[in-house]
Design an enzyme around this catalytic site. Structure first.
Site, short mmCIF file in Angstrom:
data_model
loop_
_atom_site.label_atom_id
_atom_site.label_comp_id
_atom_site.label_asym_id
_atom_site.label_seq_id
_atom_site.Cartn_x
_atom_site.Cartn_y
_atom_site.Cartn_z
CB SER A 18 -7.90 24.03 37.97
OG SER A 18 -8.77 24.42 39.00
CG ASP A 61 -12.75 23.80 39.87
OD1 ASP A 61 -13.16 22.82 40.53
OD2 ASP A 61 -11.62 24.29 40.02
CG ASP A 97 -9.27 20.79 39.47
OD1 ASP A 97 -10.23 21.52 39.80
OD2 ASP A 97 -8.10 20.98 39.87
CG ASP A 128 -9.39 22.06 43.02
OD1 ASP A 128 -10.25 22.73 42.40
OD2 ASP A 128 -8.18 22.33 42.99
#
Length: 452
Positions: free
Chosen positions: A104, A246, A248, A250
């Site tokens: 992440s 960010d 990843d 999400d």
């Protein structure tokens, strides 16, 4: 052995905490738990495996794929895609499980493994515990059941995953984005190609920064945790607004045309009103965490919407949404879940829906976000205290009651024990920043006195 799974999968420094051996073992255990032990159950399950661009993701992906295939699971490698894409493809392709390799917003040396169950859903604690139990049993001597010959899993690349996911994103938008100029900061992460492609296909003029991952630069001074570059780029290019993800993707945070931050609470507020207008905000209710700004709660009350608050963490938001069938929820950090179109937080989808609202209304993002006013918020971490007594200390309860009386209806106090450190977080909101600082300082002293 301490619990391996944290709030969002298994995470640590790649090749130190998170080794190839651990990745392989967890993948075999996940196959036994989530894929009904592969061919041993009389059928051939499939797993979707994706990763972010971190260099360590290359060897960890190889370990995960080896573990799954050795357990009799066919593997579809989708390459570099964000977790919501892996979750979507897991459901769309009828796979038994999905696996995402990402840490992440963490710095590059870290990496992580996240599993999705059938349908692309995050794992409940009970399933994570079962995977850990199976893994630990094998680690301490219990043998795996291993298929041989034609029973082993087959591995193939699923290059169609990118196109299938982008098409899904475009298909759920209520309107096109023609006429908008948008800057996207991809944090050199998992959505570096997906997000610009989706925005461009939807009709927006796109300027991309942080979109050149080299395996080492993910989250490095850019993305949703470092908004300075995005603010400057929006002003430089005269864009209508900017979107930051960010590593990843999400998460989604935004910057308006004047370079001012628009946080997750404000994004939730804008989407809540849009969905109510469209008749898709079930129960006229939004789900958020206890860390949401008081200004968000006051705005929802003023607009006649209900607010359900949960513990901190998008998994708790998702659990509450599923339990009651709510359609929208999220966190101040930019994790936003639109349950009709995604099983988890999806930063690209969130950004697209925010842009669609701007395009549909003809109003600026600043004007739309003005539906709520963020109240000043002060957070103080008080270390080296007995956090287990936060709820039982009479001295602390008296201090909190006194603070709440001083703040009245336009302020809020929250004391929260850290989940990983011996400290207590003191959060105070007030209409005036100096009052918030004063009350937070007094409460921090009270925490030290009562729990030190």
């Amino acid at each position: 052995m301490g619990r391996l799974f944290g709030t969002d999968g298994v995470r640590g420094v790649a090749n130190a905490d998170l080794t190839a051996e651990l990745a392989l073992g967890l993948s075999v255990a996940a196959a036994h738990v989530l894929a009904e032990a592969g061919t041993f159950a009389g059928h051939r399950p499939t797993a979707v495996v994706g990763r972010d661009p971190r260099a360590s993701g290359e060897f960890l992906e190889a370990a995960v794929v080896a573990g799954l295939a050795s357990a009799g699971v066919d593997v579809l490698r989708v390459g570099v895609l964000p977790p919501p894409a892996v979750a979507y493809l897991t459901g769309a392709l009828g796979a038994a499980l999905g696996v995402m390799l990402s840490a992440s917003h963490n710095a590059m040396p870290d990496n992580g493994i996240k599993f999705f169950a059938r349908g692309g859903h995050k794992l409940a604690d009970e399933l994570e515990d079962r995977i850990e139990t199976v893994y630990e049993q094998h680690r301490t001597g219990a043998p795996w059941e291993r298929p041989t010959g034609a029973g082993v899993g087959r591995v193939s690349d699923y290059d169609e995953g990118f196109e299938k996911y982008v098409a899904h994103l475009i298909s759920v938008l209520p309107n096109r984005l023609d006429g908008l100029k948008v800057v996207l900061d991809e944090a050199h992460g998992a959505a570096s190609h997906v997000s610009p492609e989706a925005f461009a296909r939807a009709g927006a003029e796109v300027v991309t920064i942080g979109g050149e991952p080299d395996g080492l630069n993910i989250n490095d001074g850019c993305g949703s945790t470092h908004l300075g570059l995005l603010k400057a780029a929006v002003l430089e290019h005269g864009a209508d607004f900017g979107i930051a993800h960010d590593g990843d993707a999400d998460r989604c945070l935004a910057v308006d045309g004047a370079g001012e931050e628009v946080d997750g609470d404000q994004i939730l507020a804008v989407l809540a009103l849009a969905m109510r207008e469209a008749g898709t905000l079930r129960g006229d209710t939004v789900v958020a965490t206890v860390m949401s700004n008081l200004g968000f709660k006051l705005a929802m009350e003023r607009e006649g919407l209900q607010l359900v608050q949960t513990a901190v963490g998008d998994r708790y938001v998702l659990e509450a949404m599923k339990a009651e069938g709510y359609a929208l929820g999220g966190e101040q950090s930019g994790h936003v879940i639109v349950l009709d179109h995604a099983t988890t937080g999806d930063g690209t989808l969130t950004g697209l829906m925010l842009a669609a609202r701007v395009a549909a209304t003809g109003r600026s993002l600043a004007e739309l976000a003005g539906v709520m006013r963020r109240l000043p918020q002060v957070l103080i971490n008080v270390p080296d205290v007995d956090k287990s007594r936060v709820k039982t200390s009479a001295e602390l309860a008296t201090a909190v009651a006194e603070a709440e009386r001083e703040l009245g209806a336009t302020g809020r106090v929250l004391l929260r024990p850290s989940g990983t450190e011996p400290l207590v977080r003191v959060m105070v909101e007030a209409a005036d920043i100096e009052q918030a600082r004063s009350v937070a300082g007094s409460l921090a002293d009270a925490v030290k006195s009562a729990l030190g």
